[in-house]
Write an enzyme that holds these catalytic residues in place. Structure first.
Site, PDB file in Angstrom:
ATOM      1  N   LEU A   1       0.777  -1.267  -0.011  1.00  0.00           N
ATOM      2  CA  LEU A   1      -0.111  -0.060  -0.045  1.00  0.00           C
ATOM      3  C   LEU A   1       0.968   1.241  -0.056  1.00  0.00           C
ATOM      4  CD1 LEU A   1      -2.781  -1.244   2.546  1.00  0.00           C
ATOM      5  CD2 LEU A   1      -2.650  -1.369  -0.029  1.00  0.00           C
TER       6      LEU A   1
ATOM      7  N   HIS B   1      -3.645   4.305  -1.977  1.00  0.00           N
ATOM      8  CA  HIS B   1      -4.272   3.235  -1.427  1.00  0.00           C
ATOM      9  C   HIS B   1      -4.594   4.242  -0.215  1.00  0.00           C
ATOM     10  CE1 HIS B   1      -1.961   0.213  -3.475  1.00  0.00           C
ATOM     11  NE2 HIS B   1      -3.099  -0.104  -3.824  1.00  0.00           N
TER      12      HIS B   1
END
Ligand code: PAF
Length: 281
Positions: A30, A34
């Protein structure tokens, strides 16, 4: 925040969670892109579910799957920092149990661009997202506009199959030098990383020409391609100027359009896009 592995654990956790539910599907590793999706879900829904699953069905190249970056500890820390409630990080057999034998194939919108360059890719994406939508039954699901065609494919699938989850597109998040956030950026060598912002610069040059009144799609494609050609490390796969609704290539930009590209830097393939519709960046 709970980290769940099985379908049953997920179902039980969802049963005791308030609605509406916001879903952020990811393949992990991530980054700030994100984070922005999780933050948006947090601001709009009562329960935020992040899924972390590197989906083997959407990789057309096995070596790309092997080298896809993974770090669950890092991902869990980011989800916690952004206030997610549930993480579903299943093994492959929980997503595709023995006997699983369905493929979701979206039609025309999945054919050009990434669909043409990566055969089977969107079947894999649509299939895994259909499973996630079916299991989680979220009111809303959040996807980045960097993967514009993916967003459109998933939206088509959700509407056509009457899934009842609203597909929400969120702005691309960029590094300060303009490079779009992507899990794949980690594979760039120092030299490739220094060269990669040419993608955004080239798209912005195209967008600026369009804003200045250029409506010949070939000339816009050429402006982008010439800028890419000046960067020796960039190997363009395609430069497209397409109808933003259908993704069919245009001759004249007389409607909202998507200027997009796929470029290789060594073994790393990056994509990016700019909408030519009067909206900012
Ligand atoms: O964009 C991604 O990370 C993936 O394609 C998705 C939507 C999570 C499906 O595996």
């Amino acid at each position: 925040m709970e980290v769940l592995r099985t379908r049953d654990e997920l179902r039980q956790a969802l049963d005791r969670s308030p609605r509406p539910v916001g879903l952020v599907p990811t393949m992990g590793w991530l980054h700030a892109g994100h984070r922005s999706l999780i933050a948006r879900a947090r601001s709009e829904t009562a329960t935020v579910v992040v899924t972390i699953f590197v989906n083997p069905r959407q990789f057309d190249d096995p070596s790309d799957l092997d080298r896809y970056p993974r770090s669950e500890a890092h991902d869990v820390a980011i989800c916690a920092a952004e206030g997610a409630d549930l993480i579903w990080a299943p093994p492959v057999t929980e997503v595709y149990p023995p006997g699983f034998d369905t493929t979701v194939a979206v039609g025309a919108i999945a054919s050009p661009l990434e669909g043409a360059a990566r055969p089977g890719h969107f079947d894999g994406v649509a299939t895994v997202v259909a499973v996630l939508f079916g299991l989680i039954r979220a009111e809303r699901a959040y996807f980045g506009c960097k993967d514009f065609q993916q967003l459109r494919v998933i939206d088509r699938m959700a509407r056509d199959l009457a899934i009842g989850t609203e597909v929400v597109g969120c702005p691309t998040v960029r590094e300060p030098d303009g490079l779009a956030m992507s899990s794949r950026n980690v594979h760039l060598s120092a030299g490739e990383r220094a060269a990669a912002p040419v993608l955004h610069r080239a798209l912005v040059a195209g967008r600026d020409a369009w804003a200045a009144g250029e409506r010949d799609a070939d000339r816009l494609r050429r402006i982008v391609a010439e800028m890419l050609a000046a960067e020796p490390l960039a190997e363009p796969e395609y430069v497209s100027c397409a109808d933003a609704r259908t993704l069919v290539e245009l001759e004249v930009v007389d409607r909202p359009a998507l200027l997009s590209l796929a470029v290789r830097f060594g073994p790393t393939r990056l994509i990016d896009n700019e909408l030519l519709d009067g909206s900012e960046g």
